[in-house]
Design a protein around this motif. Structure first.
Motif, PDB file in Angstrom:
ATOM      1  N   LEU A 156       1.118  -1.112   0.304  1.00  0.00           N
ATOM      2  CA  LEU A 156      -0.044  -0.123  -0.225  1.00  0.00           C
ATOM      3  C   LEU A 156       0.727   1.454  -0.014  1.00  0.00           C
ATOM      4  O   LEU A 156       0.484   2.442  -0.675  1.00  0.00           O
ATOM      5  N   ALA A 157       1.341   1.283   1.099  1.00  0.00           N
ATOM      6  CA  ALA A 157       2.854   2.494   0.616  1.00  0.00           C
ATOM      7  C   ALA A 157       3.417   2.650  -0.592  1.00  0.00           C
ATOM      8  O   ALA A 157       3.516   3.713  -0.771  1.00  0.00           O
ATOM      9  N   ASP A 158       3.938   1.647  -1.550  1.00  0.00           N
ATOM     10  CA  ASP A 158       4.391   1.958  -2.301  1.00  0.00           C
ATOM     11  C   ASP A 158       3.583   2.035  -3.690  1.00  0.00           C
ATOM     12  O   ASP A 158       3.916   3.250  -4.496  1.00  0.00           O
ATOM     13  N   ILE A 159       1.599   1.857  -3.902  1.00  0.00           N
ATOM     14  CA  ILE A 159       1.171   2.180  -4.668  1.00  0.00           C
ATOM     15  C   ILE A 159       0.753   4.108  -3.879  1.00  0.00           C
ATOM     16  O   ILE A 159       0.357   4.958  -4.322  1.00  0.00           O
ATOM     17  N   ASP A 160       0.370   4.390  -2.602  1.00  0.00           N
ATOM     18  CA  ASP A 160       0.580   5.334  -2.112  1.00  0.00           C
ATOM     19  C   ASP A 160       1.507   6.163  -2.498  1.00  0.00           C
ATOM     20  O   ASP A 160       1.384   7.293  -3.143  1.00  0.00           O
ATOM     21  N   ALA A 161       3.076   6.303  -3.010  1.00  0.00           N
ATOM     22  CA  ALA A 161       4.260   6.526  -4.034  1.00  0.00           C
ATOM     23  C   ALA A 161       3.558   6.988  -4.376  1.00  0.00           C
ATOM     24  O   ALA A 161       3.583   8.595  -5.647  1.00  0.00           O
ATOM     25  N   GLY A 162       3.343   5.690  -5.952  1.00  0.00           N
ATOM     26  CA  GLY A 162       3.011   6.330  -7.101  1.00  0.00           C
ATOM     27  C   GLY A 162       1.938   6.803  -7.709  1.00  0.00           C
ATOM     28  O   GLY A 162       1.829   7.792  -8.147  1.00  0.00           O
ATOM     29  N   GLU A 163       0.614   6.913  -6.098  1.00  0.00           N
ATOM     30  CA  GLU A 163      -0.491   8.064  -6.923  1.00  0.00           C
ATOM     31  C   GLU A 163       0.191   8.993  -6.879  1.00  0.00           C
ATOM     32  O   GLU A 163      -0.749  10.312  -7.587  1.00  0.00           O
ATOM     33  N   ALA A 164       1.184   9.125  -5.838  1.00  0.00           N
ATOM     34  CA  ALA A 164       1.314  10.911  -5.390  1.00  0.00           C
ATOM     35  C   ALA A 164       2.234  11.808  -6.284  1.00  0.00           C
ATOM     36  O   ALA A 164       2.129  12.231  -6.586  1.00  0.00           O
ATOM     37  N   GLY A 165       2.705  10.554  -6.412  1.00  0.00           N
ATOM     38  CA  GLY A 165       3.727  10.741  -8.327  1.00  0.00           C
ATOM     39  C   GLY A 165       2.440  11.331  -9.147  1.00  0.00           C
ATOM     40  O   GLY A 165       3.256  12.159 -10.454  1.00  0.00           O
ATOM     41  N   ARG A 166       1.973  10.448  -9.786  1.00  0.00           N
ATOM     42  CA  ARG A 166       1.441  10.904 -10.320  1.00  0.00           C
ATOM     43  C   ARG A 166      -0.126  11.635 -10.585  1.00  0.00           C
ATOM     44  O   ARG A 166      -0.502  12.696 -11.661  1.00  0.00           O
ATOM     45  N   SER A 167      -0.367  11.948  -9.387  1.00  0.00           N
ATOM     46  CA  SER A 167      -1.386  12.812  -9.218  1.00  0.00           C
ATOM     47  C   SER A 167      -0.797  14.219  -9.421  1.00  0.00           C
ATOM     48  O   SER A 167      -1.074  15.345  -9.906  1.00  0.00           O
ATOM     49  N   ARG A 168       1.081  14.746  -9.010  1.00  0.00           N
ATOM     50  CA  ARG A 168       1.355  15.790  -9.143  1.00  0.00           C
ATOM     51  C   ARG A 168       1.192  16.025 -10.999  1.00  0.00           C
ATOM     52  O   ARG A 168       1.742  16.685 -11.542  1.00  0.00           O
ATOM     53  N   ALA A 169       1.737  14.816 -11.545  1.00  0.00           N
ATOM     54  CA  ALA A 169       1.684  14.853 -12.865  1.00  0.00           C
ATOM     55  C   ALA A 169       0.293  15.401 -13.534  1.00  0.00           C
ATOM     56  O   ALA A 169       0.941  16.105 -14.078  1.00  0.00           O
ATOM     57  N   ARG A 170      -0.275  14.735 -13.013  1.00  0.00           N
ATOM     58  CA  ARG A 170      -1.699  14.876 -13.498  1.00  0.00           C
ATOM     59  C   ARG A 170      -1.984  16.768 -13.415  1.00  0.00           C
ATOM     60  O   ARG A 170      -2.673  17.655 -14.410  1.00  0.00           O
ATOM     61  N   GLU A 171      -1.217  17.076 -12.105  1.00  0.00           N
ATOM     62  CA  GLU A 171      -2.144  18.621 -11.499  1.00  0.00           C
ATOM     63  C   GLU A 171      -0.746  19.445 -12.858  1.00  0.00           C
ATOM     64  O   GLU A 171      -1.650  20.327 -13.478  1.00  0.00           O
ATOM     65  N   ALA A 172       0.045  19.373 -13.315  1.00  0.00           N
ATOM     66  CA  ALA A 172       0.938  19.451 -13.809  1.00  0.00           C
ATOM     67  C   ALA A 172       0.422  19.531 -15.277  1.00  0.00           C
ATOM     68  O   ALA A 172       0.499  20.050 -16.745  1.00  0.00           O
ATOM     69  N   VAL A 173       0.019  18.665 -15.978  1.00  0.00           N
ATOM     70  CA  VAL A 173      -0.265  18.500 -17.343  1.00  0.00           C
ATOM     71  C   VAL A 173      -1.919  19.632 -17.147  1.00  0.00           C
ATOM     72  O   VAL A 173      -2.335  20.315 -17.910  1.00  0.00           O
ATOM     73  N   VAL A 174      -2.632  18.998 -16.250  1.00  0.00           N
ATOM     74  CA  VAL A 174      -4.012  19.915 -16.134  1.00  0.00           C
ATOM     75  C   VAL A 174      -3.616  21.594 -16.272  1.00  0.00           C
ATOM     76  O   VAL A 174      -4.560  22.258 -16.876  1.00  0.00           O
ATOM     77  N   ALA A 175      -2.343  21.627 -15.743  1.00  0.00           N
ATOM     78  CA  ALA A 175      -2.051  23.526 -15.460  1.00  0.00           C
ATOM     79  C   ALA A 175      -2.011  23.798 -17.152  1.00  0.00           C
ATOM     80  O   ALA A 175      -2.487  25.368 -17.637  1.00  0.00           O
ATOM     81  N   ASP A 176      -1.772  23.106 -18.221  1.00  0.00           N
ATOM     82  CA  ASP A 176      -1.688  23.345 -19.278  1.00  0.00           C
ATOM     83  C   ASP A 176      -2.755  23.467 -19.903  1.00  0.00           C
ATOM     84  O   ASP A 176      -3.003  23.605 -21.196  1.00  0.00           O
ATOM     85  N   LEU A 177      -4.156  23.291 -19.887  1.00  0.00           N
ATOM     86  CA  LEU A 177      -5.518  23.032 -20.627  1.00  0.00           C
ATOM     87  C   LEU A 177      -6.112  24.065 -20.048  1.00  0.00           C
ATOM     88  O   LEU A 177      -6.487  24.546 -19.380  1.00  0.00           O
ATOM     89  N   PRO A 178      -7.056  24.486 -21.054  1.00  0.00           N
ATOM     90  CA  PRO A 178      -7.884  25.360 -21.244  1.00  0.00           C
ATOM     91  C   PRO A 178      -8.896  24.443 -20.439  1.00  0.00           C
ATOM     92  O   PRO A 178      -9.204  23.217 -20.330  1.00  0.00           O
ATOM     93  N   ALA A 179     -10.067  25.384 -18.904  1.00  0.00           N
ATOM     94  CA  ALA A 179     -11.015  25.039 -18.601  1.00  0.00           C
ATOM     95  C   ALA A 179     -11.981  24.504 -19.548  1.00  0.00           C
ATOM     96  O   ALA A 179     -12.263  22.925 -19.184  1.00  0.00           O
ATOM     97  N   ASP A 180     -12.329  25.052 -20.748  1.00  0.00           N
ATOM     98  CA  ASP A 180     -13.661  23.911 -21.419  1.00  0.00           C
ATOM     99  C   ASP A 180     -12.766  22.596 -21.571  1.00  0.00           C
ATOM    100  O   ASP A 180     -13.966  21.912 -21.973  1.00  0.00           O
TER     101      ASP A 180
END
Length: 245
Positions: A156-180
């Motif tokens: 579970l700790a390994d999954i938590d770490a993976g999800e944390a990293g992927r969530s940060r990556a998602r935030e970075a991508v989302v920041a580049d996208l228009p809201a619509d």
């Protein structure tokens, strides 16, 4: 809806991140350690119940032994008293006969009680071995439970770490996208599980179906900045030179 083709291609990065997050969530739900932990917990509960059961039987036998010891001691005390009376002076013939008869009865009673005590003590000895076995089983079960829990927690700790990293990556991508455009992606993803996919060689990367001629003609005619969708699954289709248009 319109969006720069380069921005639309960022949807593919977002889809990759979301797919990885979905895989991590699936792994979390289906960790083999979950089933192993449930089995280990059940084994410990069963071992505890078995130990309590055999310890209860031992307690009952111990009480029986103490009762028999008291009864035997009472018989011996009564026999000693009769012996002293019989050995004293002034005992009449009839009383002596009665005392001798009682002593014989007490001797038989003592023999019966001692035989019963021996039998119960043998049962107690056998149950003592059962207690040791039950305790070993419980100890082994608890050790296994600790080991399985540690493996589960590590996974579970390994999954938590993976999800944390992927969530940060998602935030970075989302920041580049228009809201619509992001809202459109999220709507399509909520419906089919995949918000955007690459159109490669006229085949949708989400549903894997090859588009028919009419759909291909419509996509070919659509402006490069138009946001288009798969006619089969509704996913946002990202067009590139590999799309076969």
């Amino acid at each position: 809806m319109k969006a720069d083709p380069a921005v639309q291609r960022r949807l593919l990065d977002l889809a990759d991140v979301d797919a990885e997050l979905a895989r991590l969530a699936h792994r979390r739900r289906n960790l083999p350690e979950h089933a192993e932990l449930a089995a280990a917990e059940a084994a410990v509960r069963a071992a505890k119940d078995a130990l309590v059961e055999v310890e209860t039987k031992v307690g009952d036998l111990d009480r029986d032994i103490r009762r028999l010891e008291r009864d035997i001691e009472g018989v011996r005390a009564r026999a000693d008293r009769d012996q002293k009376i019989l050995a004293s002076s002034g005992v009449g013939a009839k009383q002596a006969v009665d005392l001798q008869h009682e002593l014989e009865t007490l001797a038989r009673r003592q023999g019966v009680l001692e035989d019963e005590e021996l039998e119960v003590m043998e049962q107690r000895e056998a149950l003592g071995m059962d207690v040791q076995h039950a305790q070993r089983t419980l100890d082994e079960g608890q050790v296994n439970l600790i080991a399985v829990t540690e493996r589960r927690d590590t996974a579970l700790a390994d999954i938590d770490a993976g999800e944390a990293g992927r969530s940060r990556a998602r935030e970075a991508v989302v920041a580049d996208l228009p809201a619509d455009l992001l809202a459109e992606y999220d709507r399509r993803r909520a419906r089919g599980g995949t918000g955007a996919a690459l159109l490669r060689e006229r085949r949708c990367g989400a549903c894997r179906l090859e588009l028919d001629r009419t759909a291909i003609a419509a996509l070919r005619a659509a402006p490069p900045d138009a946001v288009v969708h798969c006619e089969e699954c509704g996913t946002v289709l990202v067009r590139t030179p590999q799309s076969g248009l």
